[in-house]
Design a protein around this motif. Structure first.
Motif, PDB file in Angstrom:
ATOM      1  N   UNK A 167     -29.957 -25.521   1.695  1.00 28.22           N
ATOM      2  CA  UNK A 167     -31.530 -25.208   1.861  1.00 28.22           C
ATOM      3  C   UNK A 167     -31.776 -23.742   1.743  1.00 28.22           C
ATOM      4  N   UNK A 168     -32.924 -23.502   0.849  1.00 23.54           N
ATOM      5  CA  UNK A 168     -33.102 -21.852   0.632  1.00 23.54           C
ATOM      6  C   UNK A 168     -34.911 -22.195   0.794  1.00 23.54           C
ATOM      7  N   UNK A 169     -35.464 -21.088   1.395  1.00 18.98           N
ATOM      8  CA  UNK A 169     -37.137 -21.345   1.426  1.00 18.98           C
ATOM      9  C   UNK A 169     -37.558 -19.783   1.572  1.00 18.98           C
ATOM     10  N   UNK A 170     -38.824 -19.642   1.367  1.00 25.50           N
ATOM     11  CA  UNK A 170     -39.502 -18.136   1.327  1.00 25.50           C
ATOM     12  C   UNK A 170     -40.755 -18.148   0.627  1.00 25.50           C
ATOM     13  N   UNK A 171     -41.054 -17.172   0.439  1.00 23.31           N
ATOM     14  CA  UNK A 171     -42.657 -16.810  -0.032  1.00 23.31           C
ATOM     15  C   UNK A 171     -42.437 -16.134  -1.348  1.00 23.31           C
ATOM     16  N   UNK A 172     -43.157 -16.410  -2.424  1.00 17.89           N
ATOM     17  CA  UNK A 172     -43.322 -16.156  -3.770  1.00 17.89           C
ATOM     18  C   UNK A 172     -41.812 -15.682  -4.383  1.00 17.89           C
ATOM     19  N   UNK A 173     -40.858 -16.580  -4.266  1.00 12.56           N
ATOM     20  CA  UNK A 173     -39.610 -16.311  -4.884  1.00 12.56           C
ATOM     21  C   UNK A 173     -38.840 -15.583  -4.070  1.00 12.56           C
ATOM     22  N   UNK A 174     -39.082 -15.025  -2.885  1.00  9.76           N
ATOM     23  CA  UNK A 174     -38.136 -14.178  -2.066  1.00  9.76           C
ATOM     24  C   UNK A 174     -37.582 -15.206  -1.010  1.00  9.76           C
ATOM     25  N   UNK A 175     -36.348 -15.338  -1.140  1.00 12.22           N
ATOM     26  CA  UNK A 175     -35.896 -16.538  -0.148  1.00 12.22           C
ATOM     27  C   UNK A 175     -35.190 -16.226   0.888  1.00 12.22           C
ATOM     28  N   UNK A 176     -34.923 -17.130   2.052  1.00 10.43           N
ATOM     29  CA  UNK A 176     -34.066 -17.025   3.139  1.00 10.43           C
ATOM     30  C   UNK A 176     -33.001 -18.329   2.768  1.00 10.43           C
ATOM     31  N   UNK A 177     -31.636 -17.807   2.682  1.00 13.32           N
ATOM     32  CA  UNK A 177     -30.626 -18.807   2.149  1.00 13.32           C
ATOM     33  C   UNK A 177     -30.048 -19.422   3.489  1.00 13.32           C
ATOM     34  N   UNK A 178     -30.037 -20.576   4.022  1.00 11.64           N
ATOM     35  CA  UNK A 178     -29.006 -21.044   5.070  1.00 11.64           C
ATOM     36  C   UNK A 178     -27.562 -21.436   4.283  1.00 11.64           C
ATOM     37  N   UNK A 179     -26.599 -20.769   4.752  1.00 13.34           N
ATOM     38  CA  UNK A 179     -25.196 -21.070   3.900  1.00 13.34           C
ATOM     39  C   UNK A 179     -24.461 -22.079   4.801  1.00 13.34           C
ATOM     40  N   UNK A 180     -25.061 -22.725   5.670  1.00 18.03           N
ATOM     41  CA  UNK A 180     -24.100 -23.853   6.419  1.00 18.03           C
ATOM     42  C   UNK A 180     -25.056 -25.256   6.435  1.00 18.03           C
ATOM     43  N   UNK A 181     -24.252 -26.327   6.519  1.00 21.44           N
ATOM     44  CA  UNK A 181     -24.976 -27.637   6.785  1.00 21.44           C
ATOM     45  C   UNK A 181     -25.397 -27.983   8.044  1.00 21.44           C
ATOM     46  N   UNK A 182     -26.394 -28.698   7.830  1.00 21.78           N
ATOM     47  CA  UNK A 182     -27.503 -29.083   8.885  1.00 21.78           C
ATOM     48  C   UNK A 182     -27.158 -30.446   9.010  1.00 21.78           C
ATOM     49  N   UNK A 183     -26.727 -30.856  10.202  1.00 22.21           N
ATOM     50  CA  UNK A 183     -26.343 -32.567  10.152  1.00 22.21           C
ATOM     51  C   UNK A 183     -27.623 -33.106  10.931  1.00 22.21           C
ATOM     52  N   UNK A 184     -27.596 -34.456  10.764  1.00 24.44           N
ATOM     53  CA  UNK A 184     -28.675 -35.342  11.217  1.00 24.44           C
ATOM     54  C   UNK A 184     -28.682 -34.708  12.702  1.00 24.44           C
ATOM     55  N   UNK A 185     -29.789 -34.901  13.272  1.00 18.07           N
ATOM     56  CA  UNK A 185     -30.250 -34.664  14.656  1.00 18.07           C
ATOM     57  C   UNK A 185     -30.036 -33.259  14.958  1.00 18.07           C
ATOM     58  N   UNK A 186     -29.889 -32.218  14.177  1.00 15.78           N
ATOM     59  CA  UNK A 186     -29.762 -30.876  14.253  1.00 15.78           C
ATOM     60  C   UNK A 186     -30.836 -30.087  13.512  1.00 15.78           C
ATOM     61  N   UNK A 187     -31.131 -28.793  13.856  1.00 15.95           N
ATOM     62  CA  UNK A 187     -32.274 -28.154  13.316  1.00 15.95           C
ATOM     63  C   UNK A 187     -32.176 -26.725  13.154  1.00 15.95           C
TER      64      UNK A 187
END
Length: 325
Positions: free
Chosen positions: A231-251
């Motif tokens: 997953x990667x998310x951000x504003x106006x193309x400037x993103x935060x990149x999470x480099x690990x997996x997030x399993x079901x039931x976690x956030x």
């Protein structure tokens, strides 16, 4: 031929005044709630209230003896001081007066913040977090015997801006249709039908925007609930990149506001309370190219994200205002 009777005259209803006042209330650090603009409640503000208007600014500049004037470098906003001239009373006797007086003063604390709320005529709300700094309570009479007292209370808002109501938009898979906002929420709070959008298992959303109608930049809070493998998310193309997996039931959740520390929290996701329980700080694992970007005031900037998996993602923004109104 019968006698015809004219319909009785009914005067038109009185015109509805277009003018409405601002309703003020206080929620103490202890959770107690107090109306401040309803004299019938036994507690109300008198003329002379301060803290609803502009905060105090300090100009930053540089100067040179060889150049006339100065060079403007920006402004800094100081802590907001709040002043409440307040009247507290009871018509039910000394015992009731003392109980109300003690309960109100218990709601104020120099180390714990309460919330001052302004409800505007259009129904919108703004909030200011305050703490007690001092008070003037000179006795001109015995308030316990008379059943009333005047107070002059000083408070301080370390975070000087009034906050608007939190606005959340969510994106999820079909099987998580009401993960963040239920049909009850739509009916009770009037959420629009397009609050939740749906993604394919490995999709991105184009065209999503967020408007900041506040007076200063606002920093979004991002929440991602697994299962998500990337997953990667951000504003106006400037993103935060999470480099690990997030399993079901976690956030994971990250508040991009620098005041909040810009920490990436990870842990079990409580779907009922919509919070991460037993959060673990995994900020150090963020991709080094990640950018913490605000939404400037008055701009409708595009949001950007991509997600692989059957999870859900939401963004929450609470805009900031220089004035309560």
């Amino acid at each position: 031929m019968g006698i015809a009777y004219a319909a009785p005259y009914l005067p038109p209803p009185p015109p509805v005044s277009p003018w409405r006042g601002v309703k003020l209330s206080w929620t103490g650090w202890d959770g107690s709630e107090w109306e401040l603009t309803n004299p019938a409640s036994g507690l109300f503000l008198m003329p002379g209230v301060r803290g609803l208007g502009l905060p105090e600014f300090e100009r930053q500049s540089s100067a040179s003896p060889a150049v006339a004037g100065s060079r403007h470098l920006g402004t800094s906003t100081k802590d907001r001081t709040v002043f409440w001239p307040l009247y507290l009373y009871s018509d039910s006797g000394s015992a009731e007066f003392m109980a109300r007086d003690r309960a109100f003063w218990r709601s104020l604390d120099p180390d714990s913040e309460g919330t001052w709320t302004a409800v505007l005529p259009d129904g919108t709300k703004r909030f200011l977090r305050c703490r007690l700094t001092s008070a003037e309570d000179e006795w001109t009479h015995d308030p316990v015997q008379r059943g009333w007292a005047r107070y002059a209370i000083n408070l301080l808002a370390d975070q000087t801006y009034w906050l608007g109501e939190a606005v959340t938009r969510s994106w999820a898979q079909d099987d998580l249709r009401d993960f963040y906002i239920t049909e009850h929420d739509r009916t009770e709070f009037g959420y629009a039908d397009d609050v939740i959008h749906y993604l394919s298992a490995g999709g991105s959303l184009d065209g999503a925007t967020f408007t900041n109608d506040g007076d200063v930049p606002s920093f979004p809070v991002w929440t991602i609930v697994g299962p998500v493998t990337a997953v990667a998310f951000g504003v106006d193309g400037k993103n935060i990149i999470v480099p690990f997996e997030i399993p079901a039931g976690y956030g994971v959740q990250i508040d991009t506001d620098p005041v909040e520390g810009q920490v990436l929290w990870y842990g079990h996701w409580d779907a009922a309370a919509e919070v991460i329980t037993d959060p673990v700080d995994r900020t150090s694992e963020l991709d080094p190219t990640s950018a913490f970007v605000s939404i400037p005031a008055g701009q409708d900037l595009p949001l950007s994200f991509s997600m692989t998996g059957a999870g859900a993602i939401s963004v929450t923004v609470q805009n900031k205002y220089r004035r309560a109104t």
